[in-house]
Design an enzyme around this catalytic site. Structure first.
Site, mmCIF file in Angstrom:
data_model
loop_
_atom_site.group_PDB
_atom_site.id
_atom_site.type_symbol
_atom_site.label_atom_id
_atom_site.label_comp_id
_atom_site.label_asym_id
_atom_site.label_seq_id
_atom_site.Cartn_x
_atom_site.Cartn_y
_atom_site.Cartn_z
ATOM 1 N N SER A 32 0.848 -1.180 0.000
ATOM 2 C CA SER A 32 0.000 0.000 0.000
ATOM 3 C C SER A 32 0.884 1.230 0.000
ATOM 4 O O SER A 32 2.010 1.188 0.505
ATOM 5 C CB SER A 32 -0.880 0.014 1.257
ATOM 6 O OG SER A 32 -1.562 1.248 1.380
ATOM 7 N N TYR A 47 -2.704 0.418 10.477
ATOM 8 C CA TYR A 47 -2.636 -0.142 9.129
ATOM 9 C C TYR A 47 -1.331 0.275 8.457
ATOM 10 O O TYR A 47 -0.640 -0.544 7.847
ATOM 11 C CB TYR A 47 -3.852 0.332 8.310
ATOM 12 C CG TYR A 47 -3.842 -0.108 6.871
ATOM 13 C CD1 TYR A 47 -4.134 -1.418 6.520
ATOM 14 C CD2 TYR A 47 -3.539 0.792 5.854
ATOM 15 C CE1 TYR A 47 -4.128 -1.828 5.188
ATOM 16 C CE2 TYR A 47 -3.532 0.404 4.528
ATOM 17 C CZ TYR A 47 -3.827 -0.904 4.199
ATOM 18 O OH TYR A 47 -3.819 -1.303 2.888
ATOM 19 N N LYS A 51 1.784 -2.051 6.935
ATOM 20 C CA LYS A 51 2.226 -1.941 5.541
ATOM 21 C C LYS A 51 3.694 -1.508 5.462
ATOM 22 O O LYS A 51 4.401 -1.901 4.536
ATOM 23 C CB LYS A 51 1.308 -1.016 4.745
ATOM 24 C CG LYS A 51 -0.083 -1.630 4.532
ATOM 25 C CD LYS A 51 0.016 -2.981 3.827
ATOM 26 C CE LYS A 51 -1.327 -3.542 3.430
ATOM 27 N NZ LYS A 51 -1.198 -4.752 2.612
ATOM 28 N N GLY A 85 -13.702 -2.952 -0.837
ATOM 29 C CA GLY A 85 -14.572 -2.760 0.318
ATOM 30 C C GLY A 85 -13.844 -2.235 1.535
ATOM 31 O O GLY A 85 -14.424 -2.145 2.617
ATOM 32 N N LYS A 89 -15.004 -1.167 5.731
ATOM 33 C CA LYS A 89 -14.509 -1.751 6.982
ATOM 34 C C LYS A 89 -13.889 -0.669 7.861
ATOM 35 O O LYS A 89 -14.061 -0.666 9.065
ATOM 36 C CB LYS A 89 -13.498 -2.852 6.700
ATOM 37 C CG LYS A 89 -14.098 -4.079 6.060
ATOM 38 C CD LYS A 89 -13.077 -5.181 5.935
ATOM 39 C CE LYS A 89 -13.609 -6.328 5.135
ATOM 40 N NZ LYS A 89 -14.408 -7.262 5.825
#
Length: 141
Positions: A32, A47, A51, A85, A89
């Site tokens: 990402s 997150y 990553k 999606g 989330k």
């Protein structure tokens, strides 16, 4: 999942290649853009940390593969906003905000990711692509 699954799958892929005497394989990690910068949104800090780990794991793998004198290559593909999606989330209590994420700009699509994988796999054997950083043209960060 972002760290352990990548680590386990990488280990298993490399072991499988070794067992089958494959010396020209390729391990591609989907990363990402958040693995290269931390955006000022507290909901994605953890997150981003996972990553960043994928970035480091892939570079470490590349170095280990060189030490082992293999011709197996390791690459990260680091997309920005892809129409998935994920926003639903991330903003599970605010579906309107999640939907607006994908409506605000023209996002990357699964086909764009597939094209990046094909590009990496089509590189000549002497070319090591370490990371492809890609984002929608309109994406700010």
């Amino acid at each position: 999942v972002n760290v352990m699954a990548v680590s386990i799958c990488t280990r298993e892929a490399y072991q499988s290649m070794k067992e089958r005497n494959i010396d020209d394989g390729h391990i591609i990690n989907i990363n990402s853009m958040n693995g290269h910068s931390v955006v000022p949104q507290s909901v994605v800090h953890f997150y981003s940390a996972t990553k960043y780990a994928v970035t480091a794991l892939t570079e470490g793998l590349r170095q280990e593969l060189r030490e082992a004198r293999t011709h197996i290559r390791a690459t990260c593909i680091s997309p920005g906003l892809v129409e998935t999606g994920f926003a639903f989330k991330l903003h599970d209590n605010d579906p309107e905000r999640a939907a607006a994420t994908y409506e605000s700009i023209r996002c990357l699509k699964a086909e764009d990711m597939a094209s990046a994988v094909i590009y990496v796999l089509s590189a000549p054997p002497h070319v090591q692509i370490g990371d492809i950083q890609m984002r929608p043209t309109e994406q700010i960060s």
